[in-house]
Design an enzyme around this catalytic site. Structure first.
Site, PDB file in Angstrom:
ATOM      1  CE1 TYR A  54       8.590 -20.047 -26.144  1.00 53.53           C
ATOM      2  CE2 TYR A  54       8.353 -17.681 -26.390  1.00 53.53           C
ATOM      3  CZ  TYR A  54       8.898 -18.886 -26.800  1.00 53.53           C
ATOM      4  OH  TYR A  54       9.753 -18.923 -27.858  1.00 53.53           O
ATOM      5  CD  GLU A  56      11.107 -22.179 -23.018  1.00 48.88           C
ATOM      6  OE1 GLU A  56      10.794 -21.060 -22.561  1.00 48.88           O
ATOM      7  OE2 GLU A  56      12.136 -22.410 -23.669  1.00 48.88           O
ATOM      8  CG  ASP A 200       7.954 -44.385 -35.365  1.00 45.78           C
ATOM      9  OD1 ASP A 200       6.749 -44.081 -35.271  1.00 45.78           O
ATOM     10  OD2 ASP A 200       8.778 -43.698 -35.993  1.00 45.78           O
ATOM     11  CB  THR A 226       2.751 -38.728 -36.059  1.00 40.14           C
ATOM     12  OG1 THR A 226       2.127 -39.823 -36.723  1.00 40.14           O
ATOM     13  CG2 THR A 226       4.181 -38.585 -36.543  1.00 40.14           C
ATOM     14  CE  LYS A 229       2.631 -40.451 -40.510  1.00 37.65           C
ATOM     15  NZ  LYS A 229       3.561 -39.927 -39.481  1.00 37.65           N
ATOM     16  NE  ARG A 235       0.890 -31.763 -40.659  1.00 37.18           N
ATOM     17  CZ  ARG A 235       0.973 -32.906 -41.338  1.00 37.18           C
ATOM     18  NH1 ARG A 235       2.091 -33.614 -41.314  1.00 37.18           N
ATOM     19  NH2 ARG A 235      -0.025 -33.351 -42.065  1.00 37.18           N
TER      20      ARG A 235
END
Ligand code: DSN
Length: 441
Positions: A54, A56, A200, A226, A229, A235
């Site tokens: 974790y 954060e 985008d 992203t 691609k 991903r």
């Protein structure tokens, strides 16, 4: 070696599903424009112990202890992305492109604010204002489209709509558009109506990082993408800003001497976490760092140019075979075939090509008269086949094989045609093996 020995013993059912997917990726041809094959090194980072942590917060400012090693990975990802795209700010934590877009929209808009984006059925994306997505439900979304004759975005119409709508944010970007975006013209329109501009670039990001398509940073307030691609990473999503600036909503922060307007980078970081996400996926962020390191190598530029060359060669062959390509051709890694003159729907073409070992997706074409479940087109892209090492000759051969299937779609011997093409595709794929996939088969 990727033998997955422990998984095989502990959970043979999941192992079998992975083995099946390895065989599918190895022996069939991937032409989905948004997919690619990451390197073995990226997969190792993504399959590493960083999934256990974790973290954060951000490097040096976490809500949890023990973050000294994940900090190294996140700093590497951020620094490499900055170098790749020449930007001042980057946030590598968005879990997806949709999350990245959500963070930008939430950071500068209030519910009900007007926005503009490319129509989903003209090649846009759900998060650019579609009525079935948060972007169309929380904001007053207006869609611009492509010209009916040319299939190309008409900037005069974009300007006309912007003058009428007075959007707070204009989104430039697409999932199924084979031309570039004139971001300079978009920025002029945005400035004229007092809007912010977000590009985008999820689809062409790798081509932009490699310098074979124009860098979007200088014209945009925000650039989202992203990472999986054309950029060929794991991903996930990412947000960038060429230059930081004071946040336009005037959100302030207390200082020792009073208060000041927060910089956009501060607002954006807080919007990603805690605004819309909790713990970042540190194993994926480590994979992003590896992929960005790969994209900085000279070989990646060669790869990106080949992706474009392959798409251009494939498009030329399709045009020669009498296919209609929306917008007339391609300047990037994909093309949208309008199959209406071939008397076959996108759905049927997708299924038949699947039977022939070729994976594409059915896709709406602009002004389509069929539903999104049927469609009149298919989208074809070259990033994944180029990663296998295929070049122009194979691109032309593949267009010919696709045509053999589509031309026989309404013939009685279609099942035989699919079987024959599948055998040829398998042979082609096996002669361009995917590095690192062998041991599982
Ligand atoms: N699903 C992606 C694509 O295929 O283009 C867009 O998010």
């Amino acid at each position: 070696m990727m033998k997955h020995d422990i998984l095989k013993m502990q959970d043979p059912e999941v192992f079998a599903s992975i083995t099946g997917e390895v065989r599918r990726q190895t022996e069939t041809l991937e032409l989905i424009a948004s997919e690619n094959f990451t390197s073995r090194a990226v997969m190792e980072a993504c399959g590493s112990v960083m999934t256990n942590k974790y973290a954060e917060g951000y490097p040096g400012k976490r809500y949890y202890g023990g973050c000294e090693y994940v900090d190294i990975a996140e700093n590497l990802a951020r620094d490499r992305a900055k170098q790749l795209f020449g930007c001042e700010y980057v946030n590598v934590q968005p879990h997806s492109g949709s999350s990245a877009n959500m963070a930008v929209l939430f950071s500068v808009l209030k519910p009900g604010d007007p926005i503009m984006g490319l129509d989903l059925s003209h090649g846009g994306h759900l998060t650019h204002g579609s009525s079935v997505n948060f972007s169309g439900q929380l904001f007053d979304a207006h869609s611009y489209g492509v010209d009916r004759e040319t299939g190309i975005i008409d900037m005069n119409k974009v300007e006309e709509m912007a003058m009428q709508v007075r959007p707070k944010l204009i989104i430039a970007g697409a999932s199924a558009y084979s031309q570039g975006f004139d971001l300079k013209a978009f920025r002029q329109i945005a400035d004229k109506v007092g809007a912010l501009l977000m590009a985008d670039v999820a689809h062409p990001a790798g081509l932009m990082a490699a310098g074979v398509m124009p860098n979007p940073m200088e014209h945009c307030h925000f650039v989202t993408t992203t990472t999986h691609k054309t950029l060929r990473g794991p991903r996930g999503g990412m947000i960038m800003m060429g230059k930081d600036f004071e946040n336009p909503l005037g959100i302030t922060i207390k200082t020792k001497t009073g208060s000041r307007v927060k910089m956009m980078s501060e607002v954006m970081d807080a919007e990603v976490m805690p605004g819309i996400q909790g713990g970042p996926l540190m194993h994926i962020i480590a994979g992003k760092a590896v992929a960005f390191g790969e994209a900085l190598q000279p070989e990646f530029k060669v790869y990106a140019q080949q992706v474009k060359d392959n798409a251009a060669a494939m498009a030329a062959r399709f045009l020669g075979l009498g296919y209609h390509i929306v917008s007339g051709g391609t300047k990037n890694h994909l093309m949208l075939l309008d199959l209406r003159n071939k008397e076959v729907t996108g759905k049927v073409a997708e299924n038949l090509l699947h039977d022939a070992g070729i994976t594409v997706n059915k896709n709406m074409v602009p002004f389509d008269d069929k539903s999104p479940f049927v469609t009149s087109g298919i989208r074809v892209g070259t990033p994944a086949m180029t990663t296998r090492g295929m070049k122009v000759a194979e691109s032309e051969q593949i267009a010919g094989l696709i045509d053999r299937v589509i031309s026989a779609a309404n013939q009685p011997d279609i099942a035989d045609v699919c079987k024959q093409v599948k055998a040829e595709i398998r042979e082609l794929c096996l002669s361009f093996p995917l590095d690192g996939y062998g041991p599982l088969i």
